[in-house]
Design an enzyme around this catalytic site. Structure first.
Site, PDB file in Angstrom:
ATOM      1  N   CYS A   1       0.933  -1.224  -0.109  1.00 18.13           N
ATOM      2  CA  CYS A   1       0.001   0.176   0.042  1.00 18.13           C
ATOM      3  C   CYS A   1       0.767   1.235   0.005  1.00 18.13           C
ATOM      4  O   CYS A   1       1.404   1.510  -1.020  1.00 18.13           O
ATOM      5  CB  CYS A   1      -1.077  -0.067   1.260  1.00 18.13           C
TER       6      CYS A   1
ATOM      7  N   GLU B   1      -1.244  -8.698   5.418  1.00 15.40           N
ATOM      8  CA  GLU B   1      -1.200  -8.585   6.766  1.00 15.40           C
ATOM      9  C   GLU B   1      -2.523  -8.563   7.339  1.00 15.40           C
ATOM     10  O   GLU B   1      -2.788  -9.154   8.602  1.00 15.40           O
ATOM     11  CB  GLU B   1      -0.260  -7.659   7.512  1.00 15.40           C
TER      12      GLU B   1
ATOM     13  N   HIS C   1      -3.695  -5.629   1.119  1.00 15.13           N
ATOM     14  CA  HIS C   1      -2.817  -5.864   2.463  1.00 15.13           C
ATOM     15  C   HIS C   1      -2.885  -7.414   2.947  1.00 15.13           C
ATOM     16  O   HIS C   1      -3.727  -7.839   3.510  1.00 15.13           O
ATOM     17  CB  HIS C   1      -3.526  -4.987   3.538  1.00 15.13           C
TER      18      HIS C   1
END
Lengths: 230, 741
Positions: A86, A205, A203
């Protein structure tokens, strides 16, 4: 595997990324401060998401000039993996470590939602354990993920198999409806010519634990672990 | 501006600027035994404003229950309340309004509302883990209405996303009652270990006051006093602050780091309404001390600022730090690391006074006690006449819908029923990696890392119900927010609240305020959920019309085991669907009555015994892992609740033989409190029925989950047709397009 998550002023996915690297997939992970100048001891560098320097001037523009970026460049020049997520991807673009630039989403709004990505190349340390054409369900959260690049640059990306992820439908098909931001060629992630520097807007994560709604992000971490072990 | 200019009594215009009455001016002069000088007058006006001093609401607010074993910090003690969630952890939370600024400059008004409530939380030492926003907009078929709505949502997104705090919930409601006076109530939830809770007290004579963060400018002067008078359009020009979320992110990280790495910080207080004035006065008030401020050390954004302007500036992203004597440097070092400017601007004294000194000259000298103890007002509570006019509805005069499916689709497209996704997808609701149930359900659920715990958070407040019956509306705000939390399986623990009302000096608004607080108090006692913090926003009116009285409640619940939780969406074909609860659906005050008949009338009801029982039942069923889904049956009635569970799960409803109670439209679209739509596997049916019988909660079968249509009594429509109507209703309205159908 030793990993560093770089913290810039305004980074805000740094703690989430460190949590996943350290507590979920078992890397030896630490923070690196933007004013540091050395990353000698690590195998993997992650530039996390957020709003470094408030996105002022241009997203990633100021962070790309932080002292730590010389060390990130050296790390990349050494052929070791760098992942920008990002805002981290935006920083890699501004630093010239990856080609192209970001525009405001075609909706003109911030978008936080789940998307589907197709793995377009497994020839990177971030996708080595995935399979070609595999569809991953990962969330996005950005206002400026509308990737652009000039025609020659795009041709290079194609010729050199450097498009790593594209936005697709759940069944793996491309269409304007499944592109969340207007990115050229449905591009969600790319790599450099040497293939060790990867930038992606979604993302991983946020999709590494079942209770948060999905674990497809683990494909990225498992690839990195496998690449380090190889 | 010096003290000598004060001997003339102030003009009416001066008093209006500082929002003091002439009686209050004389009262202040008597307390001082001298006339206040102009700087002092500004300070007194700010501290005695409704915003800071709660002069009209304080006597009423004391009726809310605020005690319980779970309460660590109650209302008014600190910048936010704190509640024990077990495992040595506390949740810190508060909701606060930014209505008036948002009416004038929606983007910055809403953004700085988010910034302010975040500071209230990290001032306590807690890391903010969630934001919620309770919003009320005027009609969206009006250009200005859309400008305000889109600006407010954009401002919230801009500030919250940059901060990296997920916006996980809230509500949006559209009505002509909020035209020109939208409501923006921002709530923040923080997490902290009990032992780390930080006070905002300025104690210890000689300790140093450090001002950190943004420089002080002329922005926002009189924000607090102007929020305490009516007509935001006229009053707020030039006083709306401009936010800098990046600066606030640095302030957040630096404050939490300085608390962790040194023990030199004795107190933290953010600068909100009335800026340096209230932050220094309130800190000294909590510490039972005095403070001396040396204004020449305050870093400024503009040259030539007077002591008056410096003291009343509401420049954002500033924090006052109380550091142990002689240890300011080690505190400042951490702020410098984060690129933040800081200055020692004063010290704690034993004088009991606020002493403002500008280049060695006294600019203001006022007793702290006088400033923190604003005069209070109470008025007689008289039932306003309008309540008789909006009373019972005459069903005979209302035709039943000719085509129930059409009526249903019309309701699904209403901006008050349709999907909130066009708004929450603009908010980063996942950052923090804790969001387990995302926006769109009954309550947001966040996990608490390194524990088995989860927390559920919901906001609620129905202005229409409160307008029709202030007591029921107040009670329903507590009951429904708690019900939303219970529908996830969480036990409601405590609440925070923001009371948005008209001018308390108007008898109707004062009655509404008083009765709504009574209703909230009754429901809070019944549900054993004390208040731990709150905020009051009065004078919400424009063009002479008060808004609908709107109490907004932010409820916190705890899941002792996160994996014993429930969502709102259907999960399995063939599951049985039932309605739990005694509430009888009625058209009184319903969205259907408004959409189909253009009426706001009726006598809404609530039975708190039924409410407590149905919430307890649904929690027990979830903890016993008997339920597949649980969803509050509220706006739009049973048909809407079934559709929402169907859309969330991507599964249809087979309920063609739905028992009709009373009129068809009452059964399908009627609303009542204390009802929950649940689904469960057929094998669990006996256990569900037995648990309901034990708690004497009625359970009414509805039908089954399955197929790709919504068959609800006479309604029959494919999911693929109904879902877009629901998912696009608000989106089209925000874009200025008429709703479909």
């Amino acid at each position: 595997m030793k990993a560093a998550v770089v913290v810039f002023p305004g980074s805000n996915c740094d703690a989430d990324t460190l949590h996943v690297l350290g507590n979920v997939v078992g890397m030896n992970a630490r923070y690196a401060w933007h004013a540091d100048t050395s990353l000698d001891d690590v195998d993997l560098v992650v530039l996390p998401g957020g709003f470094s320097h408030g996105d002022y001037l241009r997203t990633g523009a100021m962070a790309a000039r932080a002292p730590i970026m010389s060390a990130v460049r050296e790390h990349a020049d050494g052929g070791r993996p760098v992942l920008g997520i990002c805002n981290g991807f935006q920083i890699l673009l501004e630093a010239g470590l990856l080609p192209g630039a970001m525009l405001l989403n075609d909706s003109t709004q911030f978008r936080c939602e789940w998307t589907h990505l197709r793995v377009e190349s497994t020839d990177t340390p971030c996708t080595s354990a995935a399979s070609n054409g595999q569809v991953l369900r990962l969330p996005i959260a950005h206002a400026e993920g509308n990737y652009v690049i000039d025609p020659d640059g795009l041709a290079h990306l194609h010729d050199q198999d450097r498009v790593v992820f594209r936005y697709v439908s759940a069944s793996g098909n491309r269409s304007p409806k499944t592109n969340p931001n207007g990115a050229i060629d449905d591009i969600a992630g790319i790599c450099n010519q040497r293939r060790n520097v990867v930038g992606m807007m979604p993302h991983p994560e946020r999709a590494s634990e079942a209770e948060l709604g999905g674990e497809d992000g683990r494909a990225i971490w498992e690839s990195l672990l496998a690449a380090a072990g190889a | 501006m010096t003290a000598t200019s004060a001997h003339q009594p102030p003009s009416d215009e001066t008093l209006r600027e500082v929002a003091l009455t002439r009686d209050e001016y004389h009262f202040a002069a008597d307390l001082l035994d001298r006339p206040p000088n102009p700087v002092e007058l500004g300070i007194i006006g700010g501290m005695w404003s409704e915003h800071c001093g709660y002069k009209h609401s304080r006597p009423l607010l004391s009726r809310l229950p605020s005690e319980g074993p779970q309460v660590l910090i109650g209302p008014g003690e600190e910048n936010a309340g704190a509640v024990d969630i077990g495992h040595g952890l506390a949740i810190v939370m508060k909701v606060e309004s930014h209505n008036h600024p948002s009416a004038v400059e929606p983007f910055q008004g809403a953004a700085t509302g988010v910034g302010g409530i975040l500071r209230d939380i990290f001032t306590m030492g807690a890391r903010p883990i969630a934001l919620l926003d309770s919003l009320r907009f005027g009609p969206l078929d009006d250009r200005r209405g859309r400008y305000l709505a889109n600006g407010i949502v954009g401002g919230i997104a801009w500030y919250g996303n940059c901060m990296g705090v997920p916006t996980v919930g809230g509500e949006v409601y559209v009505s002509g009652a909020y035209r020109g006076n939208p409501l923006v109530n921002a709530m923040c939830v923080g997490l902290i270990e009990h032992s780390q809770l930080t006070s905002a007290a300025a104690s210890g004579v000689g300790n140093e006051l450090i001002l950190v963060g943004a420089d002080t400018g002329r922005d926002g002067i009189h924000g607090a006093t102007f929020a305490s008078v009516d007509d935001p359009e006229a009053s707020h020009r030039g006083v709306v602050q401009v936010g800098n979320p990046f600066m606030e992110k640095l302030l957040l990280e630096a404050c939490l780091e300085v608390l962790q790495t040194t023990d030199a910080v004795l107190g933290l207080q953010d600068l909100g309404a009335t800026g340096l004035t209230s932050s220094s006065v309130e800190s000294a008030g909590r510490g039972g001390t005095g403070v001396a401020l040396h204004l020449e050390h305050v870093a400024r954004r503009a040259s030539g600022m007077t002591p008056y302007e410096v003291m009343l500036s509401e420049s954002q992203e500033r924090m006052l730090v109380v550091a142990a004597r002689g240890r300011a440097a080690e505190v400042q070092e951490v702020f410098t690391k984060w690129g933040l400017h800081s200055d020692v601007i004063g010290e704690v004294t034993e004088s009991g006074l606020l002493e403002v000194i500008d280049n060695g000259q006294p600019a203001a000298t006022l007793p702290i006690g006088m400033l923190t103890d604003a005069p209070t007002y109470t008025y007689p509570v008289e039932r306003p006449a309008y309540l008789d006019e909006v009373g019972p509805i005459h069903l005979d005069a209302l035709p039943e819908p000719e085509d129930p499916t059409d009526a249903f689709l019309q309701l699904l497209a209403s901006p008050n029923i349709s999907s909130r996704r066009p708004i929450y997808r603009q908010y980063d609701h996942m950052v923090g990696a804790n969001t387990v149930i995302a926006p769109g359900g009954d309550a947001a659920v966040l996990r608490i890392k390194d524990t088995p715990l989860g927390v559920a958070i919901a906001t609620d407040g129905n202005g229409r119900t409160t307008y029709l019956d202030p007591f029921v509306g107040g009670a329903a705000a507590i009951a429904e927010s708690a019900r939303n939390v219970s529908c996830t399986g969480a036990r409601p623990l405590a609440f925070t609240n923001c009371l948005n009302f008209g001018s308390p000096e108007q008898p109707a608004a004062y009655y509404q305020l008083s009765r709504a607080i009574d209703g909230m108090a009754a429901a809070a006692r019944a549900l054993e959920t004390p208040v731990i913090s709150g905020n009051v926003s009065l004078y919400n009116e424009s063009g002479g019309e008060a808004i609908w009285p709107t109490p907004v409640v932010g409820m916190l619940g705890v899941l002792d085991e996160l994996d014993r939780r429930c969502g709102a969406g259907f999960t399995a074909e063939g599951d049985e669907i039932a309605v739990l609860g005694a509430g009888r659906p009625r058209l009184d005050g319903s969205e259907y009555l408004s959409v189909a008949h253009g009426r706001v009338s009726g006598c809404p009801e609530i039975n708190l015994v039924d409410e407590v029982a149905v919430q307890r039942l649904v929690r027990e069923l979830i903890v016993a892992r008997l339920l597949s889904s649980a969803h509050d049956c509220s706006d739009g009635g049973l048909a809407t609740a079934l559709a929402e569970s169907a859309f969330a799960g991507g599964l249809g409803v087979r309920a063609p033989d739905l028992p009709i109670l009373g009129r068809l439209d009452e059964t399908l679209f009627g609303e009542s409190q204390s009802r929950i739509v649940v689904s469960y596997p057929p094998l669990a049916a006996a256990a569900v029925a037995a648990a309901a019988a034990t708690l004497s909660v009625p359970i009414r079968p509805v039908g089954k989950v399955g197929g790709d249509r919504l068959c609800i009594g006479p309604i029959d429509v494919p999911l693929a047709q109904a879902e877009p109507v629901w998912s696009q209703g608000l989106e089209l309205a925000l874009a200025g397009h008429a709703p479909p159908g």
